[in-house]
Design a protein around this motif. Structure first.
Motif, short mmCIF file in Angstrom:
data_model
loop_
_atom_site.label_atom_id
_atom_site.label_comp_id
_atom_site.label_asym_id
_atom_site.label_seq_id
_atom_site.Cartn_x
_atom_site.Cartn_y
_atom_site.Cartn_z
N ASN A 61 -4.28 -18.69 -34.41
CA ASN A 61 -4.97 -19.65 -33.55
C ASN A 61 -5.60 -19.03 -32.31
OD1 ASN A 61 -4.20 -21.75 -35.25
ND2 ASN A 61 -2.23 -21.93 -34.22
N PHE A 62 -5.58 -17.74 -32.24
CA PHE A 62 -6.15 -17.13 -31.05
C PHE A 62 -6.80 -15.81 -31.40
CE2 PHE A 62 -3.17 -13.69 -30.31
CZ PHE A 62 -2.06 -14.10 -31.04
N HIS A 63 -7.66 -15.40 -30.50
CA HIS A 63 -8.30 -14.09 -30.60
C HIS A 63 -8.57 -13.63 -29.18
CE1 HIS A 63 -10.62 -10.85 -32.35
NE2 HIS A 63 -11.54 -11.07 -31.42
N GLY A 64 -8.23 -12.39 -28.90
CA GLY A 64 -8.46 -11.90 -27.55
C GLY A 64 -8.24 -10.41 -27.47
N THR A 65 -8.15 -9.94 -26.25
CA THR A 65 -7.97 -8.52 -26.01
C THR A 65 -6.84 -8.34 -25.03
OG1 THR A 65 -10.35 -8.21 -26.28
CG2 THR A 65 -9.15 -6.43 -25.25
N SER A 66 -5.96 -7.39 -25.32
CA SER A 66 -4.94 -7.04 -24.34
C SER A 66 -5.35 -5.72 -23.70
CB SER A 66 -3.57 -6.94 -24.97
OG SER A 66 -3.42 -5.72 -25.65
N GLN A 67 -4.86 -5.52 -22.49
CA GLN A 67 -5.26 -4.34 -21.74
C GLN A 67 -4.07 -3.81 -20.96
OE1 GLN A 67 -8.37 -5.13 -18.86
NE2 GLN A 67 -9.13 -3.04 -18.99
N THR A 68 -3.85 -2.50 -21.03
CA THR A 68 -2.76 -1.91 -20.27
C THR A 68 -3.12 -1.88 -18.79
OG1 THR A 68 -3.67 0.32 -20.47
CG2 THR A 68 -2.15 -0.41 -22.22
N VAL A 69 -2.10 -1.67 -17.96
CA VAL A 69 -2.32 -1.62 -16.51
C VAL A 69 -3.23 -0.45 -16.15
CG1 VAL A 69 -1.19 -1.29 -14.28
CG2 VAL A 69 -0.15 -2.77 -15.99
N ASN A 70 -2.99 0.72 -16.76
CA ASN A 70 -3.84 1.88 -16.48
C ASN A 70 -5.29 1.61 -16.87
OD1 ASN A 70 -1.85 3.40 -15.38
ND2 ASN A 70 -1.58 4.75 -17.13
N SER A 71 -5.48 0.91 -17.97
CA SER A 71 -6.84 0.59 -18.40
C SER A 71 -7.51 -0.36 -17.42
CB SER A 71 -6.80 -0.04 -19.80
OG SER A 71 -8.07 -0.47 -20.19
N GLN A 72 -6.75 -1.29 -16.87
CA GLN A 72 -7.31 -2.20 -15.87
C GLN A 72 -7.73 -1.44 -14.62
OE1 GLN A 72 -4.35 -5.20 -15.21
NE2 GLN A 72 -4.74 -6.22 -17.14
N ILE A 73 -6.90 -0.49 -14.22
CA ILE A 73 -7.21 0.29 -13.02
C ILE A 73 -8.45 1.16 -13.25
CG2 ILE A 73 -6.35 2.16 -11.54
CD1 ILE A 73 -3.54 0.89 -11.95
N ALA A 74 -8.58 1.68 -14.49
CA ALA A 74 -9.70 2.57 -14.80
C ALA A 74 -10.91 1.79 -15.34
CB ALA A 74 -9.25 3.61 -15.82
#
Ligand SMILES: [Zn+2]
Length: 134
Positions: A35-48
């Motif tokens: 029922n869902f589709h999305g993207t997860s992101q690591t903390v390091n990826s968010q910072i970069a």
């Protein structure tokens, strides 16, 4: 020869460095469920993350302008229509200026930014001084 680029961390000298764009890309993963589709992101990826793109800027502007135009059309209110059109023109000009100045420079810096895997300091390749630790 001054053009040789040193691929070492300027703070600790380690050769174990990673480019911000790779950290960002490697930290993204697609999530797909029933029922869902999305993207997860690591903390390091968010910072970069790369700099805020002009298309994101324009999308956020449209989020406010389109309802004004819609209200102006539904309510036959020339004030909403005028304000919506003026804001649209201002946003388009601001987006154009942002894309050709701030975004272009920020993207160039981001493309040359590395993270040392030993001491965790970020630096711009070719610059001697490391950036603030993150
Ligand atoms: Zn280092």
């Amino acid at each position: 020869m001054k053009n040789i680029i040193d691929f070492n961390c300027p703070k600790c000298g380690s050769e174990n460095i990673r480019k911000f764009s790779l950290i960002y890309r490697d930290g993204l993963s697609d999530l797909a469920g029933r029922n869902f589709h999305g993207t997860s992101q690591t903390v390091n990826s968010q910072i970069a993350s790369p700099p805020f793109s002009p298309s994101q800027f324009l999308r956020r502007c449209c989020f406010f302008i389109i309802p004004l135009l819609f209200l102006g059309h539904i309510g036959r209110s020339p004030i909403f229509l005028t304000v919506g059109i003026v804001l649209g023109v201002i946003c388009a000009i601001a987006c154009r200026i942002y894309a050709s100045t701030i975004y272009r420079d920020s993207l160039q810096i981001w493309n040359n930014t590395y993270l040392c895997q030993r001491c965790d300091s970020a630096f711009i390749l070719g610059h001697d001084a490391p950036q603030d630790d993150w």
